[in-house]
Every structure is written in structure tokens, then in C-alpha cells.
Design a protein around this motif. Structure first.
Motif, PDB file in Angstrom:
ATOM      1  N   GLU A 326       1.014  -1.244   0.175  1.00 15.86           N
ATOM      2  CA  GLU A 326       0.062  -0.333   0.565  1.00 15.86           C
ATOM      3  C   GLU A 326       1.047   1.164   0.074  1.00 15.86           C
ATOM      4  OE1 GLU A 326      -1.163   0.402   4.653  1.00 15.86           O
ATOM      5  OE2 GLU A 326      -2.101  -0.543   3.461  1.00 15.86           O
ATOM      6  N   ASN A 327       1.721   1.455   0.373  1.00 16.59           N
ATOM      7  CA  ASN A 327       2.789   2.168   0.916  1.00 16.59           C
ATOM      8  C   ASN A 327       4.321   2.325  -0.711  1.00 16.59           C
ATOM      9  OD1 ASN A 327       4.956   4.652   0.880  1.00 16.59           O
ATOM     10  ND2 ASN A 327       3.582   5.049   3.001  1.00 16.59           N
ATOM     11  N   ALA A 328       4.142   2.783  -1.555  1.00 13.70           N
ATOM     12  CA  ALA A 328       5.639   2.507  -2.908  1.00 13.70           C
ATOM     13  C   ALA A 328       6.456   3.345  -2.092  1.00 13.70           C
ATOM     14  CB  ALA A 328       5.376   2.947  -4.146  1.00 13.70           C
ATOM     15  N   THR A 329       6.812   4.409  -1.232  1.00 10.85           N
ATOM     16  CA  THR A 329       8.207   4.650  -0.616  1.00 10.85           C
ATOM     17  C   THR A 329       8.908   3.828   0.375  1.00 10.85           C
ATOM     18  OG1 THR A 329       7.297   6.689  -1.090  1.00 10.85           O
ATOM     19  CG2 THR A 329       8.882   6.863   0.793  1.00 10.85           C
ATOM     20  N   PHE A 330       7.807   3.318   0.844  1.00  9.58           N
ATOM     21  CA  PHE A 330       8.076   2.170   1.928  1.00  9.58           C
ATOM     22  C   PHE A 330       8.874   0.714   1.695  1.00  9.58           C
ATOM     23  CE2 PHE A 330       6.879  -1.825   4.753  1.00  9.58           C
ATOM     24  CZ  PHE A 330       7.627  -0.870   6.322  1.00  9.58           C
ATOM     25  N   LYS A 331       8.373   0.391   0.417  1.00  4.92           N
ATOM     26  CA  LYS A 331       8.648  -0.836  -0.674  1.00  4.92           C
ATOM     27  C   LYS A 331       9.774  -0.225  -0.792  1.00  4.92           C
ATOM     28  CE  LYS A 331       7.253  -3.601  -3.825  1.00  4.92           C
ATOM     29  NZ  LYS A 331       8.840  -4.026  -4.250  1.00  4.92           N
ATOM     30  N   LYS A 332       9.923   0.526  -1.136  1.00  4.62           N
ATOM     31  CA  LYS A 332      11.531   1.323  -1.916  1.00  4.62           C
ATOM     32  C   LYS A 332      12.719   0.805  -0.758  1.00  4.62           C
ATOM     33  CE  LYS A 332      13.233   5.027  -4.208  1.00  4.62           C
ATOM     34  NZ  LYS A 332      13.792   6.433  -4.944  1.00  4.62           N
ATOM     35  N   VAL A 333      12.528   1.774   0.028  1.00  5.29           N
ATOM     36  CA  VAL A 333      13.220   2.323   1.561  1.00  5.29           C
ATOM     37  C   VAL A 333      13.254   0.628   2.131  1.00  5.29           C
ATOM     38  CG1 VAL A 333      13.782   2.535   3.581  1.00  5.29           C
ATOM     39  CG2 VAL A 333      12.576   3.859   1.463  1.00  5.29           C
ATOM     40  N   HIS A 334      12.375  -0.297   2.206  1.00  4.86           N
ATOM     41  CA  HIS A 334      11.946  -1.667   2.539  1.00  4.86           C
ATOM     42  C   HIS A 334      13.279  -2.440   2.136  1.00  4.86           C
ATOM     43  CE1 HIS A 334      10.603  -5.570   3.267  1.00  4.86           C
ATOM     44  NE2 HIS A 334      10.422  -5.116   5.263  1.00  4.86           N
ATOM     45  N   ASP A 335      12.670  -2.294   0.490  1.00  4.83           N
ATOM     46  CA  ASP A 335      13.362  -3.176  -0.228  1.00  4.83           C
ATOM     47  C   ASP A 335      15.402  -3.118   0.008  1.00  4.83           C
ATOM     48  OD1 ASP A 335      11.113  -4.912  -0.404  1.00  4.83           O
ATOM     49  OD2 ASP A 335      11.084  -3.895  -2.777  1.00  4.83           O
ATOM     50  N   SER A 336      15.467  -1.863   0.532  1.00  6.24           N
ATOM     51  CA  SER A 336      16.382  -1.501   0.375  1.00  6.24           C
ATOM     52  C   SER A 336      17.384  -2.351   1.577  1.00  6.24           C
ATOM     53  CB  SER A 336      17.466   0.131   0.217  1.00  6.24           C
ATOM     54  OG  SER A 336      18.228   0.339   0.234  1.00  6.24           O
ATOM     55  N   TYR A 337      16.822  -1.958   2.909  1.00  3.65           N
ATOM     56  CA  TYR A 337      17.045  -2.399   3.914  1.00  3.65           C
ATOM     57  C   TYR A 337      17.168  -3.121   4.255  1.00  3.65           C
ATOM     58  CZ  TYR A 337      16.463  -2.588   9.224  1.00  3.65           C
ATOM     59  OH  TYR A 337      16.247  -2.363  10.229  1.00  3.65           O
ATOM     60  N   MET A 338      16.007  -4.481   3.766  1.00  3.16           N
ATOM     61  CA  MET A 338      15.937  -5.829   3.766  1.00  3.16           C
ATOM     62  C   MET A 338      17.093  -6.672   2.951  1.00  3.16           C
ATOM     63  SD  MET A 338      14.814  -6.050   6.255  1.00  3.16           S
ATOM     64  CE  MET A 338      12.849  -5.850   7.604  1.00  3.16           C
ATOM     65  N   GLY A 339      17.643  -6.350   1.857  1.00  2.00           N
ATOM     66  CA  GLY A 339      18.065  -6.548   0.855  1.00  2.00           C
ATOM     67  C   GLY A 339      19.355  -6.315   1.081  1.00  2.00           C
ATOM     68  N   TYR A 340      19.995  -5.734   2.672  1.00  2.00           N
ATOM     69  CA  TYR A 340      21.151  -5.187   2.816  1.00  2.00           C
ATOM     70  C   TYR A 340      21.048  -6.196   4.039  1.00  2.00           C
ATOM     71  CZ  TYR A 340      25.399  -3.264   4.757  1.00  2.00           C
ATOM     72  OH  TYR A 340      26.626  -3.014   4.355  1.00  2.00           O
ATOM     73  N   ARG A 341      20.774  -6.547   4.678  1.00  2.37           N
ATOM     74  CA  ARG A 341      19.996  -7.476   6.370  1.00  2.37           C
ATOM     75  C   ARG A 341      20.378  -9.076   5.477  1.00  2.37           C
ATOM     76  NH1 ARG A 341      14.762  -9.690   9.124  1.00  2.37           N
ATOM     77  NH2 ARG A 341      13.950  -9.843   6.981  1.00  2.37           N
ATOM     78  N   ARG A 342      19.814  -9.088   4.647  1.00  5.59           N
ATOM     79  CA  ARG A 342      20.403 -10.985   3.927  1.00  5.59           C
ATOM     80  C   ARG A 342      21.678 -10.877   3.346  1.00  5.59           C
ATOM     81  NH1 ARG A 342      16.537 -10.144   0.068  1.00  5.59           N
ATOM     82  NH2 ARG A 342      17.719  -9.466  -0.836  1.00  5.59           N
ATOM     83  N   GLU A 343      22.609  -9.845   3.385  1.00  7.19           N
ATOM     84  CA  GLU A 343      23.587 -10.091   2.246  1.00  7.19           C
ATOM     85  C   GLU A 343      24.216  -9.686   3.764  1.00  7.19           C
ATOM     86  OE1 GLU A 343      24.648 -10.627  -0.359  1.00  7.19           O
ATOM     87  OE2 GLU A 343      22.377 -10.848  -1.574  1.00  7.19           O
ATOM     88  N   GLY A 344      23.978  -8.938   4.953  1.00  3.55           N
ATOM     89  CA  GLY A 344      24.625  -9.370   5.964  1.00  3.55           C
ATOM     90  C   GLY A 344      25.068 -10.000   7.096  1.00  3.55           C
TER      91      GLY A 344
END
Length: 368
Positions: A326-344
Motif C-alpha cells: 500500500e505504500n510505494a515509498t516504504f517498499k522502496k526503502v524497505h527493500d533496500s534495508y532488507m536486502g542489506y540484512r540478507r547479505e549482511g
């Protein structure tokens, strides 16, 4: 060379030096103007860790500018309250605040990511994402909608999981509990039956003491003991799964930021990074002693059960999917944040985890 020629030549040099001095003084004055800002903290003065980081920042700015850029720090409530501070910065009532973005997640859930969201990044990975993973740029693209720009200026590290009047062993024990919790953790813990309460730090103790709430989380042993929570709740749980690496930011009014000389902007960024580092160092230094003192006072330390942690993790994953839809901005930032979590965590399970686990086993064996 005769005397007259020498005087002419040295006089010309002297005149040139005088002219250079006359030109240099105004240039320096223009590059280092006298500026006074007000910074409203989201925290009480009693917390020399979180509130103190704003003082570290302000002192560094003052020193780097030879006293020309003076930032006055005010405790929460002296100018505006913690929850009103963003509006005050946005509309220019104050130039800046030192605060957690997640207090404003009700305006937009993307604010939650700036501080850190449940089952997100630890402190090391948070700094990695913010400084090198594009996190700060993504957040500032969002914060510009609120006429602000922000820089990391403190991190608490992984926090504790809160104080309770009774033991919490199963999911059923959580149902109906009124629990003070900050940020998006409240939305998630609500899915497992808890009734979240949004209460500023300075109001938690009386609410807990009077029984208006059944439990509360704040930060960790040092801050929690300073606020006296161990006197009104006997059970202290861990880990604070909703706050694995909590960042405090310096939020600055965008117009005031753009008015600063470039040199002052660079100083603000550097001083913010210093505060970020100092806050984490203080917590790592102060929490061990405070934890021992809390345990000695009769507080009972308890881990959250695997059942509770897994249920909350699943609730968090479900919540993020709903918000992203429901929130494109949240998705954009969240995807980056969680992508970093996965690799980290791919890396840290080999490095930090194994090293720390071995060292902890030696500590338990009395070898450290």
C-alpha cells in the motif's frame, strides 16, 4: 641597492600584505559566520547516553568553527515534546532535533525504517546500510517531503526486551497486556495480542508504577536503571527484537541546512558521525556494570521463548508485506534495508557470530 630603492620595494610589499590581510578578514568572516541554532532533543537530560550524544555533537560543531556555530541543546519538553519535534523542525520553530524517526511512523511507516524496524539490522549493519549501502540518501529523499534532512547521530545497539509485572512464557501470556513500546514494534506486537502504548520516555515510570501499563521497554540496563524501572517491575526480558540496532538522527530544517556554508555542512556531518560512534561506545561501556547491578537488586532476567520470537517474526514479515503493498515509498526503502540484512547476515554468521560465540563460552567458563 640604495636605501631609497629598498624602501620603495619593501613599502610595496608591506602594502600588498596589508591589502591581503584586509581582503582575508572579510573572506574568513563570510566562510565562518556567527550562527546560533536550537536543537530539541527527544530525550530527558537524565539520560547522559542518548541526550548526551546531542551535547557531543554540539560541542564538536562549536570547536570546529572556533565558537562561530553554536548549537544549543534542549531536553524534551523544554521547547516542544518528543512527539511534536518533527513538526517543529519542519515548520522552522526550531532549526533541528536529535530524535528517533520511528516516533513519527504514524505519519508514514517509512519513518520507522530510519530508526530501525523489528527483526531488522543490528548496529554494525545499520551503519553499513546508512553510510555505504545508500540508506541515508534513500531516507533523505523521503525526509525532504517533510522539509528536513537527517544524518545518523547515535546508536544504542541491540536493546533489551522490556520490563513486566509477571512472567511471559507463552503467547497466551501476552494477550491483553498493555505494553509501552516505540515505533513499528507496537503494530507488530499487536498481532500477537498485546495492546501497545505510545508513551514518551519521561512518562513511562509513573505509568508503570501506577499500573496504567503492564510492561514497558525503553533501551537497556544503564538507561532503564536510571529511570528506575527495576523498582516497579521484577521481570526483565531479552532480546529487544524490535530494536536490534537503533539509530538516532539529527533532523535539520531543509532551508536552514541549505543556508549553511559548505564548510559548516561538512562539520555538521562529521560531528553527527562522531556522536553516532560515541553513543554506541558509551552503551557498550556502561551496560555491563548496570546489568550486574540490576541483577544484584533482585531483577529476574528472562529470555523470550522461541515460540514468542517466531510468532513475532512472522507477524513482522506479514506487516511489511502489507505496508509494501500500500505504500510505494516504504517498499522502496524497505527493500533496500532488507536486502542489506540478507547479505549482511550471510557474512556475519561466519565472522562476528562464530568469534563472539567462542569468546562468550570462554567468558562463561571464567577464562576471560
Amino acid at each position: 641597492m640604495d636605501r631609497r630603492s629598498f624602501i620603495k620595494k619593501t613599502g610595496a610589499v608591506g602594502a600588498g600584505a596589508a591589502a591581503a590581510t584586509a581582503l582575508a578578514a572579510p573572506a574568513i568572516a563570510q566562510s565562518m559566520p556567527k550562527i546560533t541554532w536550537r536543537c530539541t532533543s527527544g530525550f530527558p537530560k537524565a539520560l547522559d547516553t542518548i541526550y548526551g550524544a546531542a551535547e557531543v555533537f554540539a560541542a564538536a560543531v562549536n570547536e570546529a568553527t572556533d565558537g562561530n556555530f553554536n548549537i544549543q541543546v534542549f531536553a524534551a519538553g523544554e521547547i516542544v515534546g518528543t512527539l511534536e519535534a518533527l513538526d517543529a523542525v519542519s515548520n522552522g520553530t526550531v532549526e533541528m532535533m536529535h530524535n528517533c524517526s520511528y516516533y513519527f511512523w504514524g505519519k508514514d511507516p517509512t519513518f520507522g525504517i530510519g530508526t530501525g524496524i523489528p527483526f531488522g539490522l543490528n548496529a554494525r549493519m545499520t551503519n553499513g546500510w546508512l553510510y555505504e549501502g545508500g540508506g541515508t540518501d534513500l531516507l533523505n529523499e523521503f525526509y525532504a517531503n517533510y522539509n528536513t534532512i537527517a544524518f545518523p547521530a547515535g546508536n544504542t545497539g541491540a536493546q533489551m526486551g522490556g520490563w513486566f509485572r509477571k512472567e511471559i512464557n507463552t503467547l497466551d501470556d501476552l494477550k491483553g497486556l498493555k505494553f509501552r513500546i516505540g515505533g513499528m514494534g507496537g503494530k507488530i506486537i499487536e498481532k500477537v495480542g498485546v495492546v501497545p502504548q505510545g508513551i514518551p520516555g519521561g512518562d513511562i515510570y509513573p505509568a508503570l508504577e501506577k499500573g496504567a501499563i503492564d510492561g514497558a521497554e525503553w533501551v537497556g540496563p544503564y538507561d532503564d536503571s536510571k529511570l528506575g524501572f527495576n523498582k516497579v517491575a521484577p521481570y526483565y526480558y531479552y532480546p529487544g527484537w524490535w530494536e536490534g540496532g537503533v539509530t538516532v538522527h539529527n533532523f535539520i530544517n531543509l532551508e536552514k541546512w541549505n543556508e549553511l556554508p559548505k564548510s559548516y555542512q561538512a562539520i555538521v556531518k562529521s560531528a553527527s558521525a562522531l556522536a553516532n560512534s560515541v553513543m554506541m561506545a558509551r552503551y557498550d561501556t556502561l551496560n555491563p556494570k548496570a546489568l550486574k547491578e540490576i541483577a544484584a537488586s533482585g531483577t529476574q532476567l528472562r529470555p523470550y521463548s522461541q515460540q514468542i520470537l517466531e510468532a513475532c517474526f512472522d507477524a513482522a514479515t506479514e506487516t511489511y508485506a502489507e505496508l509494501s503493498a500500500e505504500n510505494a515509498t516504504f517498499k522502496k526503502v524497505h527493500d533496500s534495508y532488507m536486502g542489506y540484512r540478507r547479505e549482511g547476515y550471510l557474512w556475519q554468521q561466519l565472522s562476528e557470530y562464530n568469534f563472539d560465540t567462542f569468546q562468550m563460552l570462554q567468558q562463561r567458563a571464567g577464562k576471560l
